[in-house]
Design a protein around this motif. Structure first.
Motif, PDB file in Angstrom:
ATOM      1  N   ALA A  87       0.817  -1.220   0.000  1.00  0.00           N
ATOM      2  CA  ALA A  87       0.000   0.000   0.000  1.00  0.00           C
ATOM      3  C   ALA A  87       0.849   1.267   0.000  1.00  0.00           C
ATOM      4  N   ALA A  88       2.171   1.105  -0.175  1.00  0.00           N
ATOM      5  CA  ALA A  88       3.093   2.246  -0.240  1.00  0.00           C
ATOM      6  C   ALA A  88       3.002   3.133   1.003  1.00  0.00           C
ATOM      7  N   GLY A  89       2.807   2.510   2.177  1.00  0.00           N
ATOM      8  CA  GLY A  89       2.784   3.263   3.422  1.00  0.00           C
ATOM      9  C   GLY A  89       1.441   3.858   3.775  1.00  0.00           C
ATOM     10  N   ASN A  90       0.401   3.548   3.007  1.00  0.00           N
ATOM     11  CA  ASN A  90      -0.938   4.057   3.304  1.00  0.00           C
ATOM     12  C   ASN A  90      -1.582   3.124   4.336  1.00  0.00           C
ATOM     13  N   LYS A  91      -1.646   3.567   5.566  1.00  0.00           N
ATOM     14  CA  LYS A  91      -2.101   2.713   6.665  1.00  0.00           C
ATOM     15  C   LYS A  91      -3.579   2.365   6.543  1.00  0.00           C
ATOM     16  N   ILE A 106       6.134  -4.081  14.914  1.00  0.00           N
ATOM     17  CA  ILE A 106       7.101  -4.361  13.835  1.00  0.00           C
ATOM     18  C   ILE A 106       8.286  -3.407  13.930  1.00  0.00           C
ATOM     19  N   GLU A 107       8.013  -2.126  14.162  1.00  0.00           N
ATOM     20  CA  GLU A 107       9.102  -1.151  14.289  1.00  0.00           C
ATOM     21  C   GLU A 107      10.022  -1.507  15.454  1.00  0.00           C
ATOM     22  N   ARG A 108       9.425  -1.948  16.548  1.00  0.00           N
ATOM     23  CA  ARG A 108      10.233  -2.303  17.721  1.00  0.00           C
ATOM     24  C   ARG A 108      11.124  -3.517  17.433  1.00  0.00           C
ATOM     25  N   GLU A 112       7.886   5.010   8.756  1.00  0.00           N
ATOM     26  CA  GLU A 112       7.494   6.226   8.059  1.00  0.00           C
ATOM     27  C   GLU A 112       8.558   6.647   7.056  1.00  0.00           C
ATOM     28  N   SER A 113       9.753   6.100   7.185  1.00  0.00           N
ATOM     29  CA  SER A 113      10.860   6.462   6.303  1.00  0.00           C
ATOM     30  C   SER A 113      10.723   5.729   4.969  1.00  0.00           C
ATOM     31  N   GLY A 114      10.745   6.476   3.875  1.00  0.00           N
ATOM     32  CA  GLY A 114      10.667   5.874   2.550  1.00  0.00           C
ATOM     33  C   GLY A 114      11.851   4.969   2.265  1.00  0.00           C
ATOM     34  N   ALA A 115      13.049   5.370   2.730  1.00  0.00           N
ATOM     35  CA  ALA A 115      14.242   4.552   2.504  1.00  0.00           C
ATOM     36  C   ALA A 115      14.123   3.219   3.228  1.00  0.00           C
ATOM     37  N   HIS A 116      13.630   3.233   4.464  1.00  0.00           N
ATOM     38  CA  HIS A 116      13.475   1.993   5.220  1.00  0.00           C
ATOM     39  C   HIS A 116      12.399   1.095   4.590  1.00  0.00           C
ATOM     40  N   ARG A 117      11.325   1.712   4.123  1.00  0.00           N
ATOM     41  CA  ARG A 117      10.285   0.905   3.470  1.00  0.00           C
ATOM     42  C   ARG A 117      10.826   0.245   2.211  1.00  0.00           C
TER      43      ARG A 117
END
Length: 400
Positions: free
Chosen positions: A336-340, A361-363, A370-375
């Motif tokens: 979803a390209a970060g669309n929650k 998941i972040e933990r 939220e970072s595009g590079a990390h996604r």
């Protein structure tokens, strides 16, 4: 031309005979050839992306493999029309499908690029040969009122076979590294089915008449159509110039007889139709190497396995220990390209429950989603996991 009944009182000609179950069977069986044609051409569109890394095809060999069957179609169509006129429709009808069966099955065992190229070329020749064979037997055995629908049915069958090949190809992608072999060999199944269905289909009485085999022609008409014809009527039907020479020679003859404009018109029409349909489509699939195909070609590289473990190892281990499905949650979020909101809807969770999963998941991964590079990094890792572990990533890499 028409075969007329010898009975008096204005009995109708064979061209105007009532439609029977025999005629319907001819239509169905004749459609089997074009169905296989479309299937054998279309399945390569799915398989070629997997064949390229499996056989280490470079750009030249990828193009040759995709184009070989099309070259074969041209040869088969040009050469086997007159051959069919000389040896008969029935014999070529059966041999053609038998060729589909044998060469489709042999594709499963290829180990070199040149072997696949030769087999695809021979399959293409058989496909090209089927066009004049199927149309000739159809038009010569069905009444005039059925010929339009019958010939249209041949075209429809081609497209149905082409579409079915893609569905079957995608269904077989989960069979692992050799799934492309099963895709190519799957053409054996419809070819065998229609080969058995063609058993018992008689030779065309029109062709028999053209070769002077009157008794055989009358026997076919009597047995399958329930009519009687006289020798004179069969001789009238058989009076046509017997073609000889090669297919290219007969093409020259067509132009000499004043058919240049219709031939050019029909040729341009078909080129405009088939070029975007399967020629361009084959090369599009072959050349459009996306991320999954690229990672598939690197699947044996230990560095790719280490990358997946580094990015997703903790998440996979957490799912294994707790029976959770955070990996699927992450996958939907990335798709979803970060669309929650969209991702939460796809997984069937409330937004609050979905956000809680993302925080977990972040933990675990130590990444800011939220970072595009990390996604992007995680998207590559998830795609690689799918490649390494099978369809849907349900099987974990050994290193995890």
């Amino acid at each position: 031309m028409s075969l007329t009944s010898s009975t008096t009182g204005g009995a109708s000609s064979l061209d105007d005979a009532p439609v029977s179950s025999f005629h319907r069977r001819i239509m169905v069986v004749a459609m089997g050839g074009p169905f296989c044609d479309g299937y054998l051409l279309g399945v390569m569109g799915v398989a070629l992306g997997l064949i390229t890394p499996a056989l280490a095809l470079d750009t030249l060999w990828t193009g040759l493999t995709a184009a070989s069957v099309l070259v074969g179609v041209f040869i088969g169509g040009a050469v086997f029309g007159p051959i069919t006129d000389r040896v008969g429709r029935h014999l070529m009808y059966v041999l053609n499908l038998a060729t589909f069966v044998v060469f489709s099955a042999l594709q499963f065992f290829v180990t070199e690029a040149w072997q696949l190229l030769v087999l695809r070329l021979l399959i293409g020749i058989a496909i090209g040969a089927d066009y004049p064979i199927a149309s000739a037997l159809t038009t010569e055995l069905v009444p005039r009122r059925m010929r339009g629908p019958a010939l249209s049915g041949l075209v429809l069958a081609w497209w149905v076979g082409y579409g079915v090949s893609y569905w079957v190809g995608w269904a077989l992608t989960g069979l692992g590294d050799d799934s492309w072999r099963w895709m190519l060999a799957s053409g054996t199944v419809p070819a065998l089915i229609f080969l058995f269905m063609r058993a018992g289909i008689p030779e065309s009485p029109r062709w028999l008449a053209s070769r002077g085999r009157m008794d055989e022609a009358k026997a076919v008409v009597r047995k399958h159509l329930g009519q009687e014809v006289s020798d004179e009527e069969l001789l009238a039907e058989g009076r046509q110039e017997k073609r000889g020479g090669s297919g290219l020679g007969n093409l020259v003859e067509i132009f000499k007889r004043g058919y240049t404009v219709p031939v050019v018109f029909c040729s341009v029409f078909w080129i405009c139709q088939v070029a975007p349909a399967f020629a361009v489509r084959s090369f599009h699939v072959a050349s459009d190497i996306g991320l999954p195909e690229l990672l598939y070609s690197l699947r044996d590289d230990v560095r790719l396995q280490r990358y997946v473990e580094q990015q997703l190892g903790r998440l996979v281990q957490h799912d294994a220990r707790h029976g959770s499905d955070l990996l699927s949650t992450l996958r939907e979020y990335l798709v979803a390209a970060g669309n929650k909101s969209i991702a939460a809807k796809h997984v069937g969770l409330s937004r609050q429950a979905f956000y809680q999963r993302l925080r977990t998941i972040e933990r675990l991964l130590g990444n800011d989603l939220e970072s595009g590079a990390h996604r992007t990094q995680l998207h590559v890792a998830v795609t690689a996991l799918d490649v390494l572990g099978g369809a849907g990533g349900t099987v974990r890499p050994a290193s995890l």
